[in-house]
Design a protein around this motif. Structure first.
Motif, PDB file in Angstrom:
ATOM      1  N   ALA A 249      36.149  62.471 -40.210  1.00 21.68           N
ATOM      2  CA  ALA A 249      35.559  61.315 -40.625  1.00 21.68           C
ATOM      3  C   ALA A 249      33.803  61.148 -40.285  1.00 21.68           C
ATOM      4  N   ILE A 250      33.762  61.937 -39.240  1.00 22.46           N
ATOM      5  CA  ILE A 250      32.420  61.903 -38.707  1.00 22.46           C
ATOM      6  C   ILE A 250      31.377  62.698 -39.497  1.00 22.46           C
ATOM      7  N   THR A 251      32.032  63.469 -40.703  1.00 21.44           N
ATOM      8  CA  THR A 251      31.066  64.101 -41.612  1.00 21.44           C
ATOM      9  C   THR A 251      30.577  63.077 -42.524  1.00 21.44           C
ATOM     10  N   LEU A 252      30.851  61.734 -42.632  1.00 19.50           N
ATOM     11  CA  LEU A 252      30.131  60.694 -42.980  1.00 19.50           C
ATOM     12  C   LEU A 252      28.682  60.617 -42.506  1.00 19.50           C
ATOM     13  N   TYR A 253      28.333  61.131 -41.370  1.00 16.79           N
ATOM     14  CA  TYR A 253      27.089  60.808 -40.727  1.00 16.79           C
ATOM     15  C   TYR A 253      26.231  61.988 -40.440  1.00 16.79           C
ATOM     16  N   THR A 254      27.282  63.122 -40.389  1.00 20.10           N
ATOM     17  CA  THR A 254      26.415  64.515 -40.118  1.00 20.10           C
ATOM     18  C   THR A 254      26.162  65.177 -41.233  1.00 20.10           C
ATOM     19  N   GLY A 255      27.205  65.140 -42.320  1.00 21.53           N
ATOM     20  CA  GLY A 255      26.812  65.835 -43.402  1.00 21.53           C
ATOM     21  C   GLY A 255      27.258  67.129 -43.420  1.00 21.53           C
ATOM     22  N   ARG A 256      27.972  67.742 -42.409  1.00 23.61           N
ATOM     23  CA  ARG A 256      28.653  68.760 -42.176  1.00 23.61           C
ATOM     24  C   ARG A 256      30.032  68.896 -42.928  1.00 23.61           C
ATOM     25  N   GLY A 257      30.562  70.123 -43.096  1.00 30.54           N
ATOM     26  CA  GLY A 257      31.807  70.306 -44.186  1.00 30.54           C
ATOM     27  C   GLY A 257      32.977  69.722 -43.109  1.00 30.54           C
ATOM     28  N   VAL A 258      33.958  69.163 -44.171  1.00 29.44           N
ATOM     29  CA  VAL A 258      35.105  68.481 -43.429  1.00 29.44           C
ATOM     30  C   VAL A 258      35.938  69.601 -42.610  1.00 29.44           C
ATOM     31  N   LEU A 259      36.137  70.661 -42.994  1.00 31.02           N
ATOM     32  CA  LEU A 259      36.700  71.637 -42.325  1.00 31.02           C
ATOM     33  C   LEU A 259      36.089  72.004 -41.039  1.00 31.02           C
ATOM     34  N   PHE A 260      34.764  72.189 -40.904  1.00 27.11           N
ATOM     35  CA  PHE A 260      34.069  72.518 -39.803  1.00 27.11           C
ATOM     36  C   PHE A 260      34.261  71.360 -38.925  1.00 27.11           C
ATOM     37  N   SER A 261      33.805  70.350 -39.043  1.00 28.30           N
ATOM     38  CA  SER A 261      33.750  69.037 -38.298  1.00 28.30           C
ATOM     39  C   SER A 261      35.236  68.693 -37.667  1.00 28.30           C
ATOM     40  N   GLY A 262      36.255  68.771 -38.666  1.00 26.95           N
ATOM     41  CA  GLY A 262      37.550  68.429 -38.160  1.00 26.95           C
ATOM     42  C   GLY A 262      38.080  69.826 -37.200  1.00 26.95           C
ATOM     43  N   ALA A 263      37.761  70.917 -37.612  1.00 28.54           N
ATOM     44  CA  ALA A 263      38.223  72.009 -36.741  1.00 28.54           C
ATOM     45  C   ALA A 263      37.374  71.813 -35.396  1.00 28.54           C
ATOM     46  N   ARG A 264      36.420  71.407 -35.413  1.00 28.54           N
ATOM     47  CA  ARG A 264      35.404  71.588 -34.177  1.00 28.54           C
ATOM     48  C   ARG A 264      36.088  70.468 -33.292  1.00 28.54           C
ATOM     49  N   MET A 265      36.274  69.191 -33.676  1.00 31.56           N
ATOM     50  CA  MET A 265      36.917  68.214 -33.175  1.00 31.56           C
ATOM     51  C   MET A 265      38.195  68.570 -32.373  1.00 31.56           C
ATOM     52  N   LEU A 266      39.025  69.124 -33.272  1.00 36.92           N
ATOM     53  CA  LEU A 266      40.370  69.637 -33.056  1.00 36.92           C
ATOM     54  C   LEU A 266      40.345  70.704 -31.685  1.00 36.92           C
ATOM     55  N   THR A 267      39.306  71.633 -31.883  1.00 38.37           N
ATOM     56  CA  THR A 267      39.452  72.557 -30.739  1.00 38.37           C
ATOM     57  C   THR A 267      38.880  71.833 -29.363  1.00 38.37           C
ATOM     58  N   PHE A 268      37.753  70.949 -29.454  1.00 41.10           N
ATOM     59  CA  PHE A 268      37.360  70.401 -28.181  1.00 41.10           C
ATOM     60  C   PHE A 268      38.484  69.577 -27.744  1.00 41.10           C
ATOM     61  N   GLY A 269      39.165  68.763 -28.355  1.00 41.04           N
ATOM     62  CA  GLY A 269      40.227  67.817 -28.016  1.00 41.04           C
ATOM     63  C   GLY A 269      41.277  68.553 -27.636  1.00 41.04           C
ATOM     64  N   LEU A 270      41.854  69.568 -28.202  1.00 46.10           N
ATOM     65  CA  LEU A 270      43.060  70.420 -27.730  1.00 46.10           C
ATOM     66  C   LEU A 270      42.753  71.293 -26.263  1.00 46.10           C
ATOM     67  N   ALA A 271      41.510  71.518 -26.290  1.00 46.06           N
ATOM     68  CA  ALA A 271      41.016  72.315 -25.324  1.00 46.06           C
ATOM     69  C   ALA A 271      40.905  71.621 -23.868  1.00 46.06           C
ATOM     70  N   ALA A 272      40.605  70.068 -24.063  1.00 44.03           N
ATOM     71  CA  ALA A 272      40.615  69.319 -23.058  1.00 44.03           C
ATOM     72  C   ALA A 272      41.903  68.985 -22.520  1.00 44.03           C
TER      73      ALA A 272
END
Length: 376
Positions: free
Chosen positions: A336-359
């Motif tokens: 959903a954040i890609t609506l504002y950043t313009g980055r790819g869905v896979l990239f933004s989704g994977a980044r959020m997934l990585t950070f959240g699960l790491a925490a």
């Protein structure tokens, strides 16, 4: 009553600030290619010269030496940046400087008598407009600005909802996994998750209520000041509007004609001054209750995701199901954040997934260590 030593020192500080201000505006004028903006900067420099003359006079009246101040390093460096990269490159910095000086004279009787507080507010508003405006565009300014703001308002609300859900999901997932790591039992994990949801959502709601309410009160106060100034000093308000429209790219005659049409109607003038000088309208101040409830709901929506699996599962199965459900939520938020950043869905989704699960993995590990050491 004769000025005290503290008064004289204050005069000197004010004089130093005004020397810096006048020099900065002249540096900007020298670097500016747009003749309309150049004239705006020169007018601001002349205003600072009048302020400087006041403090020089106060020092002489007090029998104190008038220092021969030179522009400070920060001002000279900003001037160099403006010459190299254009005035737009330093406009945000100057805007912050002006906003810091917004109330610098509000408690100084000599400055109030000379109407310096109003000048400082005017400078801050003008630079806020310069930082926000698109230079060189002078067609349908008000319409374009209003349309842009409506779009931005909708986008900001959606963005706040997405980020609120993200905050709730990440924070409560970390809490649930930290407690689950200690293996205290299903009921304790559920209790911790619900407590975390309520604590976080209530805190977010209260913070949002206070923030919006404070902004609305500040806006109402500034609007009252504008109303008084419009009634008492209409000519000064007219000149301020002229400067603002010149800064937007209008020529002198067109800017003055536009400002005169606006000033002719008091209610229209007040509404326009609020939008042009304060950067918002009364409707945009926001409803604190709507903001608080929205914040509560969006945070709760994210925070409940890692708790739901624990209502049906326990132990390792609960940990795995909670992590899986949260992983899906994290990826969705990132997408959903890609609506504002313009980055790819896979990239933004994977980044959020990585950070959240790491925490959550870190808190789970810490919980496991505490559980083993305390024998839970």
């Amino acid at each position: 009553m004769s000025p005290t030593a503290a008064d004289i020192e204050r005069y000197r500080r004010n004089l130093r600030d005004e020397v810096d201000g006048a020099a900065l505006y002249r540096y900007l004028a020298a670097a500016e290619k747009d003749p309309n903006l150049r004239e705006v900067f020169l007018r601001l420099a002349e205003s600072e010269d009048r302020h400087r003359a006041l403090w020089e006079e106060k020092l002489r009246e007090a029998g104190a030496e008038v220092p021969d101040y030179r522009p400070g390093f920060r001002v000279r460096f900003l001037g160099w940046l403006a010459r190299r990269f254009g005035t737009a490159s330093v406009s945000p910095i100057v805007t912050r400087m002006e906003m810091t000086a917004y109330t610098m004279y509000d408690d100084q009787p000599e400055a109030i008598a000379a109407d310096l507080p109003r000048d400082e507010r005017s400078h801050a508003r003008l630079f806020r407009e310069l930082a926000r405006s698109t230079r060189g565009r002078a067609v349908d300014i008000d319409i374009a600005r209003l349309e842009g703001r409506h779009r931005a308002g909708t986008g900001n609300a959606l963005r706040a909802a997405v980020l609120g859900a993200n905050d709730g999901l990440v924070s409560n997932l970390s809490l649930v996994m930290g407690v689950a790591g200690a293996n205290p039992g299903q009921n304790v994990v559920i209790l911790a998750g619900i407590a975390g949801l309520l604590a976080g959502s209530l805190s977010m709601a209260l913070g949002e209520w206070i923030s919006v309410r404070s902004s609305a009160e500040a806006f109402a106060r500034q609007l009252e000041i504008e109303r008084d100034e419009l009634n008492l000093m209409p000519d000064e308000e007219l000149e301020e509007l002229v400067l603002i429209y010149r800064a937007k790219g209008l020529g002198e005659e067109e800017a003055r004609a536009t400002a005169q049409r606006i000033i002719a109607n008091r209610e229209t003038a007040l509404d326009t001054l609020a939008r042009e000088e304060l950067g918002m309208s009364e409707e945009e101040a926001g409803n604190p209750w709507v903001a608080a409830i929205t914040s509560f709901l969006t945070f709760s929506f994210g925070a409940i995701i890692p708790v739901i699996p624990w209502l049906f599962l326990a132990g390792i199965a609960g940990v795995a199901a909670s992590a899986a459900a949260s992983a899906l939520g994290l990826f969705a938020v990132g997408a959903a954040i890609t609506l504002y950043t313009g980055r790819g869905v896979l990239f933004s989704g994977a980044r959020m997934l990585t950070f959240g699960l790491a925490a959550s993995a870190i808190t789970f590990g810490i919980g496991r260590l505490i559980g083993v050491s305390t024998g839970i």
